[in-house]
Design a protein around this motif. Structure first.
Motif, PDB file in Angstrom:
ATOM      1  N   PRO B  82       0.800  -1.231   0.000  1.00  0.00           N
ATOM      2  CA  PRO B  82       0.000   0.000   0.000  1.00  0.00           C
ATOM      3  C   PRO B  82       0.828   1.274   0.000  1.00  0.00           C
ATOM      4  CG  PRO B  82      -0.123  -1.093   2.139  1.00  0.00           C
ATOM      5  CD  PRO B  82       0.628  -2.013   1.239  1.00  0.00           C
ATOM      6  N   ASP B  83       2.062   1.190   0.479  1.00  0.00           N
ATOM      7  CA  ASP B  83       2.913   2.395   0.447  1.00  0.00           C
ATOM      8  C   ASP B  83       4.356   1.997   0.165  1.00  0.00           C
ATOM      9  OD1 ASP B  83       4.212   1.725   2.957  1.00  0.00           O
ATOM     10  OD2 ASP B  83       2.354   2.356   3.940  1.00  0.00           O
ATOM     11  N   SER B  84       5.183   3.001  -0.069  1.00  0.00           N
ATOM     12  CA  SER B  84       6.547   2.724  -0.516  1.00  0.00           C
ATOM     13  C   SER B  84       7.403   2.081   0.576  1.00  0.00           C
ATOM     14  CB  SER B  84       7.207   3.996  -1.055  1.00  0.00           C
ATOM     15  OG  SER B  84       7.224   4.980  -0.069  1.00  0.00           O
ATOM     16  N   SER B  85       7.041   2.292   1.850  1.00  0.00           N
ATOM     17  CA  SER B  85       7.863   1.680   2.897  1.00  0.00           C
ATOM     18  C   SER B  85       7.676   0.160   2.916  1.00  0.00           C
ATOM     19  CB  SER B  85       7.551   2.296   4.265  1.00  0.00           C
ATOM     20  OG  SER B  85       6.215   2.077   4.595  1.00  0.00           O
ATOM     21  N   ILE B  86       6.452  -0.292   2.633  1.00  0.00           N
ATOM     22  CA  ILE B  86       6.218  -1.745   2.580  1.00  0.00           C
ATOM     23  C   ILE B  86       6.905  -2.325   1.331  1.00  0.00           C
ATOM     24  CG2 ILE B  86       4.422  -3.521   2.293  1.00  0.00           C
ATOM     25  CD1 ILE B  86       2.744  -1.847   4.241  1.00  0.00           C
ATOM     26  N   PHE B  87       6.834  -1.574   0.242  1.00  0.00           N
ATOM     27  CA  PHE B  87       7.540  -2.010  -0.976  1.00  0.00           C
ATOM     28  C   PHE B  87       9.045  -2.133  -0.698  1.00  0.00           C
ATOM     29  CE2 PHE B  87       9.650  -0.635  -5.016  1.00  0.00           C
ATOM     30  CZ  PHE B  87       9.487  -1.834  -5.690  1.00  0.00           C
ATOM     31  N   GLN B  88       9.568  -1.160  -0.006  1.00  0.00           N
ATOM     32  CA  GLN B  88      11.004  -1.156   0.329  1.00  0.00           C
ATOM     33  C   GLN B  88      11.360  -2.401   1.167  1.00  0.00           C
ATOM     34  OE1 GLN B  88      13.123   1.102  -0.754  1.00  0.00           O
ATOM     35  NE2 GLN B  88      14.941   0.676   0.453  1.00  0.00           N
ATOM     36  N   ALA B  89      10.519  -2.700   2.152  1.00  0.00           N
ATOM     37  CA  ALA B  89      10.766  -3.874   3.000  1.00  0.00           C
ATOM     38  C   ALA B  89      10.732  -5.155   2.182  1.00  0.00           C
ATOM     39  CB  ALA B  89       9.723  -3.923   4.116  1.00  0.00           C
ATOM     40  N   ARG B  90       9.833  -5.194   1.198  1.00  0.00           N
ATOM     41  CA  ARG B  90       9.726  -6.415   0.383  1.00  0.00           C
ATOM     42  C   ARG B  90      10.868  -6.542  -0.617  1.00  0.00           C
ATOM     43  NH1 ARG B  90       3.217  -7.393   0.130  1.00  0.00           N
ATOM     44  NH2 ARG B  90       3.086  -7.802   2.364  1.00  0.00           N
ATOM     45  N   LEU B  91      11.526  -5.436  -0.916  1.00  0.00           N
ATOM     46  CA  LEU B  91      12.732  -5.529  -1.757  1.00  0.00           C
ATOM     47  C   LEU B  91      13.836  -6.260  -0.989  1.00  0.00           C
ATOM     48  CD1 LEU B  91      13.121  -2.057  -3.518  1.00  0.00           C
ATOM     49  CD2 LEU B  91      12.439  -4.203  -4.557  1.00  0.00           C
ATOM     50  N   TYR B  92      13.894  -6.023   0.325  1.00  0.00           N
ATOM     51  CA  TYR B  92      14.875  -6.729   1.161  1.00  0.00           C
ATOM     52  C   TYR B  92      14.557  -8.232   1.177  1.00  0.00           C
ATOM     53  CZ  TYR B  92      17.295  -2.639   3.063  1.00  0.00           C
ATOM     54  OH  TYR B  92      18.078  -1.524   3.200  1.00  0.00           O
ATOM     55  N   LYS B  93      13.268  -8.534   1.203  1.00  0.00           N
ATOM     56  CA  LYS B  93      12.848  -9.936   1.192  1.00  0.00           C
ATOM     57  C   LYS B  93      13.226 -10.584  -0.145  1.00  0.00           C
ATOM     58  CE  LYS B  93       8.835 -12.714   2.361  1.00  0.00           C
ATOM     59  NZ  LYS B  93       7.386 -12.784   2.330  1.00  0.00           N
ATOM     60  N   LEU B  94      13.043  -9.833  -1.213  1.00  0.00           N
ATOM     61  CA  LEU B  94      13.421 -10.339  -2.542  1.00  0.00           C
ATOM     62  C   LEU B  94      14.926 -10.585  -2.605  1.00  0.00           C
ATOM     63  CD1 LEU B  94      12.939 -10.946  -5.592  1.00  0.00           C
ATOM     64  CD2 LEU B  94      13.074  -8.497  -6.023  1.00  0.00           C
ATOM     65  N   ARG B  95      15.691  -9.676  -2.032  1.00  0.00           N
ATOM     66  CA  ARG B  95      17.144  -9.845  -2.024  1.00  0.00           C
ATOM     67  C   ARG B  95      17.524 -11.134  -1.290  1.00  0.00           C
ATOM     68  NH1 ARG B  95      21.425  -6.719   1.667  1.00  0.00           N
ATOM     69  NH2 ARG B  95      20.028  -7.634   3.157  1.00  0.00           N
ATOM     70  N   SER B  96      16.880 -11.372  -0.161  1.00  0.00           N
ATOM     71  CA  SER B  96      17.157 -12.604   0.588  1.00  0.00           C
ATOM     72  C   SER B  96      16.800 -13.834  -0.226  1.00  0.00           C
ATOM     73  CB  SER B  96      16.351 -12.658   1.876  1.00  0.00           C
ATOM     74  OG  SER B  96      16.612 -11.537   2.636  1.00  0.00           O
ATOM     75  N   ALA B  97      15.699 -13.732  -0.966  1.00  0.00           N
ATOM     76  CA  ALA B  97      15.264 -14.883  -1.764  1.00  0.00           C
ATOM     77  C   ALA B  97      16.212 -15.128  -2.943  1.00  0.00           C
ATOM     78  CB  ALA B  97      13.848 -14.651  -2.272  1.00  0.00           C
ATOM     79  N   LEU B  98      16.814 -14.075  -3.448  1.00  0.00           N
ATOM     80  CA  LEU B  98      17.672 -14.196  -4.634  1.00  0.00           C
ATOM     81  C   LEU B  98      19.125 -14.510  -4.306  1.00  0.00           C
ATOM     82  CD1 LEU B  98      16.584 -11.157  -6.831  1.00  0.00           C
ATOM     83  CD2 LEU B  98      16.345 -13.555  -7.445  1.00  0.00           C
TER      84      LEU B  98
END
Lengths: 96, 244
Positions: B82-98
């Protein structure tokens, strides 16, 4: 002065956060003497992008010009971001 | 919603997926989403992990359905930023997954970098002006090496028309967005994000599909020339699919 970019985070892609980083850091920059160089160290930064970079790096360049020195980074997103910022803003960073 | 344990009964699982119990039963019978185990032979139990994997494997289909839907509703919580801070947090999750995957370690920073740019673009250009749902759909399926971002925002044409009123259609707007340095938020200095995305896609083993309005763009490993075509189906907002 050395600015460790990783202190702002490991993933730096948001324009809004780049803007906030610039605003928060500006008071520290005002204390730098006229002949002092400002070094930017990207060690520890995982992901970098032009939105964050434009808010912080471009503003630093406008303020310090040739006195701003970017420490060479091997991170591919840092390299690519510096490259595009130079192209679109018609500037040449001092990299060493 | 908060669940006390990892195993959900059929009604909870149906709610989690946003479907009816009857549909979930049908999927079990057809083997599309089989029940994992039954509690004392009576209750069907579904693990949240398995349900999330099921949704993840369908992230492309769900993003397209969401952006084209005439009725506006929030996407599933596992995709919704819903906002850019949640998107930012999920980028960290993507990094961990990759990052544990050796074969993609060398370019994961570039991949996350362009995902960050595309998502940030959606938030930056629609702030205070979201037509219905605020925020974006952000999903990825690492197994199938695909990432999808979608927004029901104003779209590229409407955004760019503010600074280039001469733009007449979505195709022209997409071409400008990916080739010219121009900001949709003039006089703010911006407008290099999608040019950067293009540069990274051209130089790395990635493929990009990007649609806004009735124009779609494709660019990638076997397609280094920017191709923009008119589509049959049109929607407001932007849909980006990256394959790596």
């Amino acid at each position: 002065m050395i600015i460790n970019i990783k202190k702002f985070g490991a993933i730096l892609t948001s324009r809004q956060l780049g803007k906030e980083a610039w605003a928060a850091f500006l008071p520290d920059l005002n204390n730098i003497s006229e002949d002092e160089k400002v070094y930017l160290d990207f060690s520890g930064v995982d992901v970098f992008s032009p939105s964050w970079g434009d808010e912080f790096l471009t503003n630093l360049y406008k303020k310090f010009g040739e006195r701003l020195v970017l420490k060479r980074s091997t991170n591919s997103s840092v390299v690519a971001t510096i490259d595009i910022l130079q192209k679109v803003n018609h500037l040449k960073f001092n990299i060493e | 919603m908060y669940y006390m344990n990892n195993n959900l009964r059929i009604k909870e699982a149906a709610d989690f997926l946003g479907i009816s119990v009857a549909t979930l039963r049908r999927w079990d019978t057809k083997g599309r989403l089989a029940v994992q185990r039954k509690e004392r032979g009576e209750h069907r139990l579904y693990s949240i992990t398995r349900l999330e994997e099921f949704l993840t494997s369908r992230c492309l289909e769900l993003a397209e359905k969401w952006i084209k839907d005439k009725i506006s509703k929030r996407p599933h919580a596992i995709f919704y930023c819903p906002d850019s801070s949640i998107f930012q947090a999920r980028l960290y999750k993507l990094r961990s997954a990759l990052s544990p995957r050796e074969e993609i370690e060398s370019f994961y920073s570039l991949l996350i970098s362009i995902v960050g740019e595309i998502g940030d673009n959606s938030f930056g250009h629609n702030i205070g002006n979201w037509p219905d749902i605020t925020g974006i759909f952000f999903g990825y399926d690492i197994k199938n090496r695909v990432i999808v971002l979608a927004d029901r925002g104003q779209g590229v044409l409407k955004t760019l028309k503010r600074v280039k009123p001469e733009l007449v259609d979505d195709s022209e707007a997409l071409r400008v967005a990916f080739t010219e340095v121009v900001s949709g938020r003039y006089p703010e200095n911006r407008g290099n994000g999608l040019k950067y995305v293009r540069q990274i896609i051209e130089q790395n083993p990635f493929d990009l599909f990007f649609q806004s309005g009735e124009a779609k763009l494709s660019l990638g490993r076997n397609n280094l020339e920017l191709k923009i075509k008119k589509t049959k189906d049109s929607f407001r907002g932007c849909l980006a699919i990256i394959r790596f």
